[in-house]
Design a protein around this motif. Sequence first.
Motif, PDB file in Angstrom:
ATOM      1  N   GLU A 132       0.832  -1.199   0.000  1.00 22.17           N
ATOM      2  CA  GLU A 132       0.000   0.000   0.000  1.00 22.17           C
ATOM      3  C   GLU A 132       0.874   1.260   0.000  1.00 22.17           C
ATOM      4  O   GLU A 132       0.726   2.135   0.851  1.00 22.17           O
ATOM      5  N   CYS A 148      -7.506   5.313  -5.039  1.00 26.81           N
ATOM      6  CA  CYS A 148      -7.204   3.936  -5.458  1.00 26.81           C
ATOM      7  C   CYS A 148      -8.012   2.922  -4.662  1.00 26.81           C
ATOM      8  O   CYS A 148      -8.337   1.849  -5.184  1.00 26.81           O
ATOM      9  N   ASN A 149      -8.338   3.272  -3.443  1.00 29.98           N
ATOM     10  CA  ASN A 149      -9.030   2.332  -2.555  1.00 29.98           C
ATOM     11  C   ASN A 149     -10.532   2.557  -2.494  1.00 29.98           C
ATOM     12  O   ASN A 149     -11.208   1.989  -1.631  1.00 29.98           O
TER      13      ASN A 149
END
Length: 309
Positions: free
Chosen positions: A3, A307-308
């Motif tokens: 991450e 992105c998440n």
Amino acid sequence: MPERFLGIDTSNYRTSAAIYNAETGEWVNRGGLLTVPEGAIGLRQSDALFQHTVRLHEKIEALPQGEVRAIGVSTRPRAVEGSYMPCFLAGESVARSAAHLLSVPLFTVSHQQGHIAAAALSAGKLDLLDGEFLAWHLSGGTSELLHVKCGADGLPDCTCIGGTTDLAAGQLLDRAGNLLGLPFPSGGALDALALTAEPEKGFRPKVNECKFSLSGMQNQVENKFKTAEPKQMARFALETVANAVIKATEQAREQYHCPILCAGGVMASQIIRARMNKRFGGEVSFAEPTLSGDNAVGVAVLAAKLCNR
């Protein structure tokens, strides 16, 4: 996939690259001020763009190596139509090339959105980015009081509801610093000098509907320079900015009953922070000084957020 997210920001006065780890909250920022000729109080965009182009690879090479899940880059000053500065092209060009070669997503944000995200991270209040709050973006080129909500795209949706109508707070402080022979940008040195002075009330600019003018304050500062010690003039300039910011915030809070987040290099001032803390207490949060000025950390944070989603 780790991450880890890469952020890039090439503002008018600082080249910055950062890695943000969304799992641990840890970050590494590598940035440096552009070279401003002695006695000058700014740079032409062509000069800033050239310096970014020459230096950006050094900042990226200084980051810890490893895979990244996505790349974020600031491409404009604000997320509004027509907002543009050539200096951001240096960062955008590198970011697009890197994302293509690494086959990772690229997310573009504004410099202002990056400032807000960096302040939220630094204050330990990333949850603000999913809600509603007031934010000050107080820097060398910007003095805006913003009403912020999470936009449909997941980024901070910033509506300017107040701030200066002319001279930015950072410009006023830089011009005061120039009178005193301080290096540019002058905020940090001016604040340190002002802290050695006796308490000073400063001037109280007229604030109407959260808006105020600082152009006339330059004359007030210049007059103070002629009659007072340098440290007292420095204190006068910072207290004057604090007076305007506090009054505008009070007016905004009459309409928006939500927390206050302070971002931008001018908000690193110990004098302004102390005044804001005294007036608003636990309702106001600040970025730590290293994340108050221009940096790529907030850009990387927003890349992680997008992105998440």
